[in-house]
Motif scaffolding. Structure first.
Motif, PDB file in Angstrom:
ATOM      1  N   GLU A   7      -7.288   3.445  10.453  1.00 21.29           N
ATOM      2  CA  GLU A   7      -6.414   2.327  10.796  1.00 21.29           C
ATOM      3  C   GLU A   7      -6.742   1.731  12.160  1.00 21.29           C
ATOM      4  OE1 GLU A   7      -3.937   0.567   9.224  1.00 21.29           O
ATOM      5  OE2 GLU A   7      -4.670   1.575   7.426  1.00 21.29           O
ATOM      6  N   GLU A 207      -5.850   6.090  -7.432  1.00 20.57           N
ATOM      7  CA  GLU A 207      -5.018   5.159  -6.674  1.00 20.57           C
ATOM      8  C   GLU A 207      -3.533   5.359  -6.994  1.00 20.57           C
ATOM      9  OE1 GLU A 207      -5.635   3.547  -4.188  1.00 20.57           O
ATOM     10  OE2 GLU A 207      -7.396   2.249  -4.274  1.00 20.57           O
ATOM     11  N   LYS A 210      -2.350   8.292  -4.988  1.00 17.85           N
ATOM     12  CA  LYS A 210      -2.243   8.047  -3.546  1.00 17.85           C
ATOM     13  C   LYS A 210      -1.101   7.094  -3.195  1.00 17.85           C
ATOM     14  CE  LYS A 210      -7.178   8.706  -2.503  1.00 17.85           C
ATOM     15  NZ  LYS A 210      -7.025   9.731  -1.448  1.00 17.85           N
ATOM     16  N   GLU A 212      -1.125   4.299  -1.853  1.00 13.06           N
ATOM     17  CA  GLU A 212      -1.305   3.569  -0.595  1.00 13.06           C
ATOM     18  C   GLU A 212      -1.588   2.091  -0.799  1.00 13.06           C
ATOM     19  OE1 GLU A 212      -3.443   6.345   2.607  1.00 13.06           O
ATOM     20  OE2 GLU A 212      -4.552   6.230   0.706  1.00 13.06           O
ATOM     21  N   ARG A 213      -2.274   1.756  -1.869  1.00 13.91           N
ATOM     22  CA  ARG A 213      -2.733   0.379  -2.066  1.00 13.91           C
ATOM     23  C   ARG A 213      -2.181  -0.255  -3.350  1.00 13.91           C
ATOM     24  NH1 ARG A 213      -6.503   3.379   0.528  1.00 13.91           N
ATOM     25  NH2 ARG A 213      -6.966   4.435  -1.440  1.00 13.91           N
ATOM     26  N   TYR A 227      -9.787  -0.281  -2.395  1.00 13.17           N
ATOM     27  CA  TYR A 227     -10.183   0.498  -1.220  1.00 13.17           C
ATOM     28  C   TYR A 227     -11.301  -0.199  -0.455  1.00 13.17           C
ATOM     29  CZ  TYR A 227     -12.050   4.534   1.377  1.00 13.17           C
ATOM     30  OH  TYR A 227     -12.507   5.381   2.361  1.00 13.17           O
ATOM     31  N   THR A 329      -7.028  -3.597   7.705  1.00 12.32           N
ATOM     32  CA  THR A 329      -7.432  -2.649   6.658  1.00 12.32           C
ATOM     33  C   THR A 329      -6.795  -3.011   5.319  1.00 12.32           C
ATOM     34  OG1 THR A 329      -5.588  -1.138   7.055  1.00 12.32           O
ATOM     35  CG2 THR A 329      -7.592  -0.789   8.373  1.00 12.32           C
ATOM     36  N   GLU A 331      -5.152  -1.090   3.489  1.00 13.17           N
ATOM     37  CA  GLU A 331      -3.826  -0.463   3.443  1.00 13.17           C
ATOM     38  C   GLU A 331      -2.771  -1.339   4.117  1.00 13.17           C
ATOM     39  OE1 GLU A 331      -6.953   2.039   2.567  1.00 13.17           O
ATOM     40  OE2 GLU A 331      -6.667   1.192   4.587  1.00 13.17           O
ATOM     41  N   THR A 332      -3.147  -1.980   5.225  1.00 10.80           N
ATOM     42  CA  THR A 332      -2.226  -2.886   5.905  1.00 10.80           C
ATOM     43  C   THR A 332      -1.920  -4.095   5.034  1.00 10.80           C
ATOM     44  OG1 THR A 332      -3.031  -2.207   8.091  1.00 10.80           O
ATOM     45  CG2 THR A 332      -1.899  -4.322   7.961  1.00 10.80           C
ATOM     46  N   GLU A 335       0.459  -3.069   2.241  1.00  8.88           N
ATOM     47  CA  GLU A 335       1.830  -2.897   2.706  1.00  8.88           C
ATOM     48  C   GLU A 335       2.523  -4.242   2.882  1.00  8.88           C
ATOM     49  OE1 GLU A 335       5.423  -1.641   3.756  1.00  8.88           O
ATOM     50  OE2 GLU A 335       3.821  -0.415   2.901  1.00  8.88           O
TER      51      GLU A 335
END
Length: 350
Positions: A7, A207, A210, A212-213, A227, A329, A331-332, A335
């Protein structure tokens, strides 16, 4: 030396679909922006524009007149990049000078007779008619002996080079497999031969573990930020079942694809409260008459916006000469998109 943190620290991510890499530089997201600022084009459009060559009943540039269509409408592009009448031939002067004629069919799909609507503003039942037409066109064109690949795509917004704001997409069906799906074919085949499973099936399973995404899920499709995403808010829609091509989809799956397509684009519009531009397209198995168990249907979305509705991501310099690079990223980005309302911002104003 600080402990590596994706990150905060620059790193490269591998794209298993193409075998290529993307450079991620999250610390650069803090730099001030003094580059080009785009104009926001949010003019109020009429339901029917008498000057639009895609609206129902209007005459197109080539002289043909559109019927008074009530939902979707497809026609052969008046300025097609490919056609079946092209002369057949090739140039082969050793390893350095090669060319080969290419045949194909280019069509335009009008999503709706309404000039003022885009996919996120349409009802799911109307988006389902778009998906139905995709399937019909894939089956019709893919069964032709001259056609070995059917590329369905949409360019939305003038910043993506779209010359007409009427909601529409395109189909380019051709005799060869274009480079991007061809790259994926190579990676998919190698993975399937090694594991007897699809690459995207295994990737989606990981995914979903996880979380996350992941952006949106329904019974048949998942929308996520890859990713290896290159564009700031790049996303993918992946089928849960390893569907090879549109022709294999059942009614429930088509409705689910329509719903997640609409839901994802609503979040795009809500991000900066603007009609969000992007290029999107479906990647599916070649229509060469062969079985392709390695293929797994998915849809890519490549939007250009970076920090706001007026700041665009450019692929220049290092990206053109080295390899792609991004600042925030994946991930950001995930979110931010995940946290947005599923209700379109224009509906919220009513």
């Amino acid at each position: 030396m600080n402990k590596f943190n994706m990150e905060d620290h620059p790193h490269r991510r591998y794209n298993p679909l193409t075998g290529e890499w993307v450079l991620v530089s999250p610390h650069r997201a803090k730099r001030p922006w003094q580059g080009q600022v785009e104009k926001i084009s949010e003019e109020q459009r009429p339901e029917h524009d008498p000057d639009c060559y895609l609206c129902a009943g209007n005459e197109r540039v080539g002289g043909e007149r559109n019927p008074e269509y009530k939902d979707t409408y497809v026609f052969t592009n008046d300025f097609a990049a490919l056609n079946l009448d092209a002369s057949v031939g090739e140039v082969n002067e050793g390893d350095l000078f090669k060319a080969k004629s290419e045949q194909g069919i280019c069509r335009v799909i009008c999503f709706s007779p309404r000039h003022d609507l885009t996919i996120p503003q349409m009802e799911v039942s109307d988006v389902k008619k778009v998906v139905d037409l995709w399937q019909e066109q894939y089956i019709e064109l893919g069964n032709r002996s001259e056609i070995n690949y059917v590329q369905i795509f949409e360019n939305k917004g003038s910043v993506m080079g779209c010359s007409n704001p009427h909601p529409h997409g395109q189909i380019w069906a051709q005799s060869s497999v274009p480079d991007e799906p061809a790259k994926e074919s190579v990676r998919f085949k190698a993975y399937y031969e090694k594991y007897s499973r699809t690459l995207l099936g295994d990737y989606l399973e990981k995914e979903l573990q996880k979380k996350e995404r992941i952006l949106i899920e329904n019974n048949h499709f998942v929308a996520l930020v890859p990713y290896w995403a290159t564009w700031p808010f790049e996303t993918m829609i992946i089928s849960r079942r390893a569907i090879q091509y549109l022709g294999q989809m059942n009614e429930d799956e088509k409705e689910a694809l329509a719903a997640i397509y609409r839901d994802l684009t609503i979040r795009y519009d809500n991000l900066f409260e603007v009609s969000f531009p992007y290029s999107a397209g479906i990647h599916q198995a070649p229509s060469d008459g062969m079985d392709h168990p390695e293929w797994h249907l998915h849809m890519h979305f490549y939007p250009p916006l970076l920090r706001s509705a007026t700041v665009k991501k450019f692929m220049v310099g290092y990206e053109m000469l080295g390899n792609p690079q991004r600042d925030i990223t994946p991930e950001t980005s995930a979110e931010r998109l995940r946290s947005l309302s599923a209700r379109h911002y224009k509906q919220s104003l009513i």
